[in-house]
Write an enzyme that holds these catalytic residues in place. Structure first.
Site, PDB file in Angstrom:
ATOM      1  N   GLU A  52       0.862  -1.235   0.079  1.00  0.00           N
ATOM      2  CA  GLU A  52       0.027   0.060   0.097  1.00  0.00           C
ATOM      3  C   GLU A  52       0.899   1.215  -0.080  1.00  0.00           C
ATOM      4  O   GLU A  52       0.281   2.138  -0.390  1.00  0.00           O
ATOM      5  CB  GLU A  52      -0.914  -0.121   1.315  1.00  0.00           C
ATOM      6  CG  GLU A  52      -2.108  -1.018   0.931  1.00  0.00           C
ATOM      7  CD  GLU A  52      -1.750  -2.320   1.674  1.00  0.00           C
ATOM      8  OE1 GLU A  52      -0.709  -2.816   1.899  1.00  0.00           O
ATOM      9  OE2 GLU A  52      -2.512  -3.232   1.493  1.00  0.00           O
ATOM     10  N   PHE A 114     -11.409  -7.912  13.487  1.00  0.00           N
ATOM     11  CA  PHE A 114      -9.927  -8.382  12.730  1.00  0.00           C
ATOM     12  C   PHE A 114      -9.969  -7.275  11.671  1.00  0.00           C
ATOM     13  O   PHE A 114     -10.577  -6.799  10.883  1.00  0.00           O
ATOM     14  CB  PHE A 114     -10.343  -9.676  11.986  1.00  0.00           C
ATOM     15  CG  PHE A 114      -9.246 -10.286  10.970  1.00  0.00           C
ATOM     16  CD1 PHE A 114      -8.256 -10.274  11.529  1.00  0.00           C
ATOM     17  CD2 PHE A 114      -9.764 -10.016   9.590  1.00  0.00           C
ATOM     18  CE1 PHE A 114      -7.196 -10.893  10.602  1.00  0.00           C
ATOM     19  CE2 PHE A 114      -8.671 -10.707   8.640  1.00  0.00           C
ATOM     20  CZ  PHE A 114      -7.511 -10.828   9.177  1.00  0.00           C
ATOM     21  N   GLN A 115      -8.578  -7.044  11.391  1.00  0.00           N
ATOM     22  CA  GLN A 115      -8.048  -6.145  10.816  1.00  0.00           C
ATOM     23  C   GLN A 115      -8.570  -4.754  10.844  1.00  0.00           C
ATOM     24  O   GLN A 115      -9.053  -3.997  10.009  1.00  0.00           O
ATOM     25  CB  GLN A 115      -8.279  -6.322   9.132  1.00  0.00           C
ATOM     26  CG  GLN A 115      -7.282  -7.387   8.720  1.00  0.00           C
ATOM     27  CD  GLN A 115      -7.102  -7.549   7.181  1.00  0.00           C
ATOM     28  OE1 GLN A 115      -8.019  -7.479   6.301  1.00  0.00           O
ATOM     29  NE2 GLN A 115      -6.081  -8.081   6.931  1.00  0.00           N
ATOM     30  N   LYS A 164     -17.668  -1.286   6.088  1.00  0.00           N
ATOM     31  CA  LYS A 164     -18.015  -2.042   5.090  1.00  0.00           C
ATOM     32  C   LYS A 164     -19.729  -2.117   4.841  1.00  0.00           C
ATOM     33  O   LYS A 164     -20.147  -2.109   3.812  1.00  0.00           O
ATOM     34  CB  LYS A 164     -17.656  -3.489   5.301  1.00  0.00           C
ATOM     35  CG  LYS A 164     -17.910  -4.435   4.046  1.00  0.00           C
ATOM     36  CD  LYS A 164     -17.087  -5.882   4.458  1.00  0.00           C
ATOM     37  CE  LYS A 164     -17.110  -6.813   3.335  1.00  0.00           C
ATOM     38  NZ  LYS A 164     -16.432  -8.164   3.604  1.00  0.00           N
ATOM     39  N   MET A 482      24.272   8.971   1.795  1.00  0.00           N
ATOM     40  CA  MET A 482      24.076  10.257   2.520  1.00  0.00           C
ATOM     41  C   MET A 482      24.347   9.860   4.074  1.00  0.00           C
ATOM     42  O   MET A 482      24.839  10.896   4.650  1.00  0.00           O
ATOM     43  CB  MET A 482      22.882  11.163   2.335  1.00  0.00           C
ATOM     44  CG  MET A 482      22.565  12.511   2.949  1.00  0.00           C
ATOM     45  SD  MET A 482      23.755  13.483   1.989  1.00  0.00           S
ATOM     46  CE  MET A 482      22.781  14.231   0.635  1.00  0.00           C
TER      47      MET A 482
END
Lengths: 590, 182
Positions: A52, A114-115, A164, A482
């Protein structure tokens, strides 16, 4: 036109109505209804990323290279948290994004389902605004409002968290007509009296400089055109931040190069010694100012910015003008012309004489080598071989990014995608994918380091899947360059964990993904190898083996002023003795 | 409550102005999360909150008013106002301390416990401060006191030696004087 549909369909409908044709995302349980709605239409194309974070940076690349709002779609929980870095990146660089996140159904919110994660809570600090949609009635308004907020004023990322059950619910869809936001109405036009005052100061200035930034790019191509006119009319020297490169052409005769920590000698000295600084769409960031109490001590400062909170934040200015760059520049150019205003030509001539004297230091010069490829040389050759093509450049973060900013010269806005404010390693490849999606026929090159590229290497798979012929041009010095440079400067050359150990074979890696790999370590072979990269019609990883311990100069060390720059000593292989340059206070800074 | 010195090393070098107390009045949409946005801004950017009150003030328009007492140099307070204005559901931010004369009031409930002479002294002081007794037992009082925060501070200090048990304060509510709204 009100239509009955499900929440998921509304999302797709709103994307269409907002002119969105590409969405970057990754499916999961909490966004399945939206994926189902996307599946059943052709107007909105979905690009499946591999992580993502990649979706967020791809949307940023898309947005930055087109001026449109970038869109990403991710699931709840880990989908949302993985996108956080990209959202924060977009916030710091003012990139307009709309991020759609799935959420567990409303009745499960707060139950550690969940999630589940508190997406609006987590993203409150890294978005311009965010929404949790609690009912289907609110959804159409919120969808359109989110696009309005993302692109208006100082652009930024907006999250819409979609439970949802709201995606499944049915309701009445409203198109984006008459969306008048009740509180958020940024001021676009600058105050006329102040604009006139600014012009008066500009006419009187003896040693002026224009200091421009990403605000010009965000304001649209017309702002760049107006800026060029203003430079032409006034004859003022102009420099830019990292984010503003391309607004004024690097080939323009008034161009001083980038300013700031790794800016040119002439740009920084001009800033330090000027008597009038006109800041347009930049924010006096610490990479730009160096030591604040020694920042351009003798100058009057005009600051044009759309965000009032940017004014007087780091540097106190004498004349603030709140407004959109394009609007303010339009007024400035129009009045300057209409009233036949004149800059102080005589003073400018001697100012330019001084500036040209600084230019003679050739602060970007480096010692070339016949045996090893110097990283600066690699960028120079890449520039020479791609400059006449329709080319877009993205970068990762580190030395290669600064060398790209110094040695790749941009003539147009929206051609340069880089992570400025947040400094996100792993930005470049997904950003290149987003850019290539928006410009299928262009040559898109991610100038990378071997460490950065591994942070989002998985997106190579995305590039292959969508036949996006992005070119990953790795300046491979086997160090987080760097970090190594700062360890040399600040920590006695003890290179703790900055050696890139156990690197993959990038050529084989490219082939494993289904792309093409090229390796080059011979300066004499570099042009041929770059041409091979350009001519390969698929994703390419170019493993360019460069000088390992090259430092990026010029450099303003932490806690130092613009006129205390370090320059590369061309006669000395080891560079200059820099260990002692930074004092204790400077070491505390980043 | 962060110290000003906890700001970035850069902001501390903005002038050498004096730290002052300012009262900000913030009109917001009464929607979930709006208070978290405001409070999160203060913690995220290292600003101080001395007191904070919030309640819905216009039910039909779904508007709430947040009153924040903060401390900082004038430059920092100006920056706070501008940062607050960036929050999308915020309608208006007014720094009452610079916009003109305004009234500030706070309500406190003060529990005092004691017998004998201390009990009489507590009542006498309460009368002098125009504090109301809102609960009483044989060995305790609860006083209700409204006024400027300093007046409440004074009253609490006087109660301390004669049986102060606990204090609950609302924080400051403020409004501009005269006929005009903020």
């Amino acid at each position: 036109m009100a239509k009955q549909m499900t929440g998921a369909q509304m999302v797709v409908e709103a994307l269409k109505d907002q002119g969105v044709d590409t969405v970057f995302g990754y499916p999961g349980g909490a966004v399945l209804p939206i994926y189902d709605a996307i599946f059943q239409q052709d107007a909105v194309k979905h690009v499946l990323v591999r992580h993502e974070q990649g979706a967020a940076h791809a949307a940023e690349g898309f947005a930055r290279s087109t001026g449109k709002v970038g869109v990403l779609l991710v699931t709840s929980g880990p989908g949302a948290t993985n996108a956080i870095t990209g959202l924060t990146d977009a916030l710091l660089d003012s990139i307009p994004l709309v991020c759609l996140t799935g959420q567990v159904p409303t009745h499960l919110i707060g139950s550690d389902a969940f999630q589940e994660c508190d997406t609006v809570g987590i993203t409150r600090h890294c978005t311009k605004h965010n929404y949790l949609v609690r009912s289907i009635e609110d959804l159409p308004r919120i969808l359109h409002e989110a696009f309005y907020v993302a692109r208006s004023g100082r652009p930024g990322p907006v999250v819409i968290d979609l439970p949802k059950d709201v995606q499944f619910a049915s309701g009445t869809y409203q198109g984006p007509v008459n969306i008048q936001h009740k509180t958020y109405q940024p001021k676009l036009k600058g105050d006329m009296d102040r604009i006139r005052e600014a012009l008066a100061m500009m006419q009187k200035a003896k040693r002026p400089v224009l200091y421009t930034g990403g605000g010009i790019i965000n304001s649209g191509p017309v702002a760049s055109t107006l800026l060029r006119e203003l430079v032409e009319l006034t004859g003022f020297p102009i420099t830019s931040t990292l984010m503003g490169l391309g607004a004024y052409p690097a080939s323009g005769k008034n161009w001083l190069g980038m300013l700031g920590m790794h800016g040119t000698y002439e740009a920084n000295h001009t800033m330090h010694d000027c008597d009038l600084m006109v800041c347009i769409g930049a924010r006096f960031d610490d990479r730009i100012t160096g030591r604040l109490d020694a920042f351009s001590p003798g100058s009057k400062k005009i600051h044009i910015d759309i965000d009032p909170s940017s004014i007087n934040k780091n540097v106190k200015v004498d004349l603030p003008i709140v407004g959109d760059c394009a609007h303010v520049l339009e007024d400035m150019v129009r009045i300057w012309r209409a009233e036949s205003m004149k800059a102080d030509k005589e003073a400018l001539a001697s100012w330019w004489k001084q500036i040209n004297h600084w230019r003679e230091r050739k602060s970007l010069a480096f010692r070339t080598s016949k045996t090893t490829i110097k990283p600066q040389y690699a960028i120079q050759r890449l520039y020479e071989l791609t400059k006449n093509r329709n080319c877009y450049i993205t970068t990762e973060v580190g030395q290669h990014q600064m060398w790209a900013a110094q040695h790749y010269h941009f003539e147009e806005p929206n051609r340069w995608m880089t992570s400025g404010g947040l400094g996100t390693m792993g930005y470049g490849l997904p950003a290149a994918i987003g850019t290539q999606m928006a410009h299928p026929d262009a040559l898109v090159v991610d100038i990378a380091g071997e460490a950065s590229i591994l942070m989002n290497m998985q997106e190579m798979s995305t590039a292959v899947q969508y036949r996006l012929p992005v070119k990953i041009f790795i300046l491979n010095n086997e160090y987080m360059g760097m970090v190594r440079q700062w360890q040399e400067l600040l920590h006695g050359g003890r290179y703790a964990e900055s050696y890139s150990n156990s690197l993959p074979d990038f050529v084989k890696l490219a082939e494993a993904y289904g792309g093409h790999g090229i390796r080059c370590s011979d300066p004499a072979d570099l042009d041929r190898a770059i041409m091979e990269m350009i001519d390969t019609p698929k994703p390419v990883i170019f493993d360019c083996l460069v000088e390992k311990e090259e430092n990026c100069f010029p450099m303003i060390p932490s806690g130092k002023a613009h006129n205390e720059m370090l320059l590369a000593e061309l006669g000395d292989d080891a560079g200059i003795e820099i260990g002692s340059v930074i004092d204790e206070k400077g070491k505390m800074l980043v | 409550m962060n110290d000003i010195a906890a700001l970035s090393p850069y902001s501390s070098s903005i002038g050498k102005s004096k730290v002052e107390s300012h009262t900000l009045s913030v009109l917001v949409d009464n929607e979930p999360g709006v208070l978290a946005r405001v409070v999160g801004l203060f913690s995220g950017r290292g600003y101080n909150i001395e007191s904070l009150t919030v309640a819905e003030t216009a039910h039909a328009e779904h508007l709430s008013r947040i009153t924040i007492v903060t401390t900082g140099t004038p430059e920092v307070v100006e920056q706070i106002s501008h940062q607050l204005e960036r929050i999308v559901p915020i309608h208006k931010v007014t720094d009452l301390s610079v916009s003109g004369k305004h009234m500030e009031r706070e309500l406190a409930m003060i529990k005092v416990c004691g017998r004998g002479e201390n009990r009489n002294e507590a009542l006498r002081l309460a009368e002098a401060f125009k504090a109301k007794v809102i609960d009483a037992t044989i060995e305790s009082f609860i006083f209700e006191l409204t006024g400027q925060p300093r007046k409440i501070d004074d009253f609490v200090e006087l109660m301390r030696p004669i049986g102060l048990v606990e204090v609950s304060r609302t924080g400051v509510a403020a409004i501009t004087r005269g006929p005009q709204p903020m």
